[in-house]
Design an enzyme around this catalytic site. Structure first.
Site, PDB file in Angstrom:
ATOM      1  CB  THR A  13       1.191  45.897  -9.372  1.00 38.88           C
ATOM      2  OG1 THR A  13       2.055  45.476  -8.662  1.00 38.88           O
ATOM      3  CG2 THR A  13       1.446  46.480 -10.803  1.00 38.88           C
ATOM      4  CE1 TYR A  26       4.007  48.568  -8.732  1.00 34.11           C
ATOM      5  CE2 TYR A  26       5.934  48.112 -10.555  1.00 34.11           C
ATOM      6  CZ  TYR A  26       4.862  47.470  -9.479  1.00 34.11           C
ATOM      7  OH  TYR A  26       4.651  46.350  -9.132  1.00 34.11           O
ATOM      8  CB  THR A  92       1.131  39.851  -7.932  1.00 34.03           C
ATOM      9  OG1 THR A  92       2.322  40.354  -8.239  1.00 34.03           O
ATOM     10  CG2 THR A  92      -0.106  40.334  -9.038  1.00 34.03           C
ATOM     11  CG  ASP A  93       5.445  40.749  -4.515  1.00 29.51           C
ATOM     12  OD1 ASP A  93       5.413  40.276  -5.782  1.00 29.51           O
ATOM     13  OD2 ASP A  93       5.999  41.768  -4.467  1.00 29.51           O
ATOM     14  CE  LYS A 165       4.714  38.209  -9.132  1.00 32.70           C
ATOM     15  NZ  LYS A 165       4.810  39.322  -8.434  1.00 32.70           N
ATOM     16  CD  GLU A 281      11.721  11.440   2.791  1.00 27.69           C
ATOM     17  OE1 GLU A 281      12.027  11.852   1.350  1.00 27.69           O
ATOM     18  OE2 GLU A 281      12.298  11.494   3.646  1.00 27.69           O
TER      19      GLU A 281
END
Length: 325
Positions: A13, A26, A92-93, A165, A281
């Protein structure tokens, strides 16, 4: 003395174009690095910037091919006496995954900063220029070295291990867990919240051009074992469970994964929650499972891939590596 930085561009982006200042959609990766550096040339940044285009794509398409070229380019830059630091522009993804992979496979000798944007370059309120200026500010600071790979978004500096994110909209879309930001930055100022934690540290893992196949199984109400088993192929070496709560899963799924673990497939329990800390655990030992601790599923996958590529396959050894992160 002017700081000399190498800017390695991958698209996203931050290099996107909408064709309208108010459009909702976009195209990612439309602006080339040379045009972008010309665009930022008027900001008065106190650094000498040179660029290289690694890719110009949506970060959803980032994968081993781009990672291989990007890692090689960063290593070349770090070895260059004429380069003081590296800035990587990225969508950013999947930014957090690339940053974490680089953090595990690069020495902490010079600053390496990954930066992106939530809005395309021609949108009202474009955040890319400010984020980029902030990234240059961080990469120009000698104190940024020894902190591993850093991510700059929204006036905050994050460690690659912690950053994630958390929102699909708005410029304040990233935060850190379990540490929040490790610094605050503007184009004119930078404040660190502590001393470097990796001074002169070598890379934790050697680079691998062909990472082993590790799949992520997303747990949900009604998940059946057959759904998980369909993810497993002949080349699968590991499974990360994005578990409910603290890495939990339906009992039948647990039984089948325990059988796979006995057969040599690494199984890691992570959490699908945003701030999921998964402790070990008592049942993990007989099951042959590993607890992801503070790593989310996508980062747990990367660490597991690198461990398997390095020859670490026993659950106890894998667990020690996760505990150390």
């Amino acid at each position: 003395m002017t700081t000399r930085l190498k800017v390695l561009a991958t698209g996203g982006t931050i290099a996107g174009i909408a064709g309208s200042a108010i459009a909702s959609d976009y195209r990612s990766g439309e602006i080339g690095i040379e045009d972008y550096l010309e665009k930022v040339g008027g900001l008065g940044l106190e650094a000498e910037l040179s660029g290289r285009q690694i890719a110009n794509i949506d970060s959803g398409d980032i994968g081993p091919k781009v990672w291989n070229e990007l890692h090689a380019a960063i290593c070349e830059s770090l070895a260059d006496d004429g380069c003081d630091g590296v800035v990587v522009t990225h969508g950013t993804d999947t930014l957090e995954e690339t940053a974490f992979l680089l953090d595990l496979t690069l020495p902490a000798t010079k600053p390496v900063v990954v930066v992106g944007a939530m809005r395309p370059a021609d949108a009202v309120g474009y955040d890319g220029l400010r984020n980029f200026a902030n990234a240059v500010r961080v990469a120009s600071d000698p104190d940024a070295a020894g902190r591993g790979v850093l991510v700059v978004m929204g006036d905050r500096v994050f460690g690659a291990r912690d950053v994630r994110k958390v929102r699909t909209r708005g410029t304040d879309a990233f935060r850190g867990f379990p540490r929040e930001s490790v610094g605050l930055v503007t184009p004119a100022s930078l404040e660190w919240f502590g001393a470097p934690w990796r001074e002169d540290e070598a890379a934790a893992f050697a680079w691998c051009d062909d990472l082993p196949q590790v799949v992520i199984a997303y747990a949900h109400a009604g998940l059946c074992a057959e759904e998980v088993l369909r993810l497993v192929g002949e080349e699968t070496r590991g499974i990360v469970v994005a578990g409910v709560g603290e890495g939990n899963m339906p009992e039948r799924v647990r039984q089948e994964l325990a059988l796979l673990a006995q057969g040599g497939i690494a199984v890691v329990r992570a959490s699908r929650t945003d701030e999921g800390l998964v402790d070990r655990e008592a049942e993990d030992t007989p099951n042959g499972f590993v607890a992801a601790r503070a790593l989310n599923p996508q980062k747990a996958r990367i660490l597991l891939q690198l461990l398997l590529a390095s020859g670490t396959g026993h659950p106890a050894a894998i667990q020690r590596a996760f505990d150390g992160r």
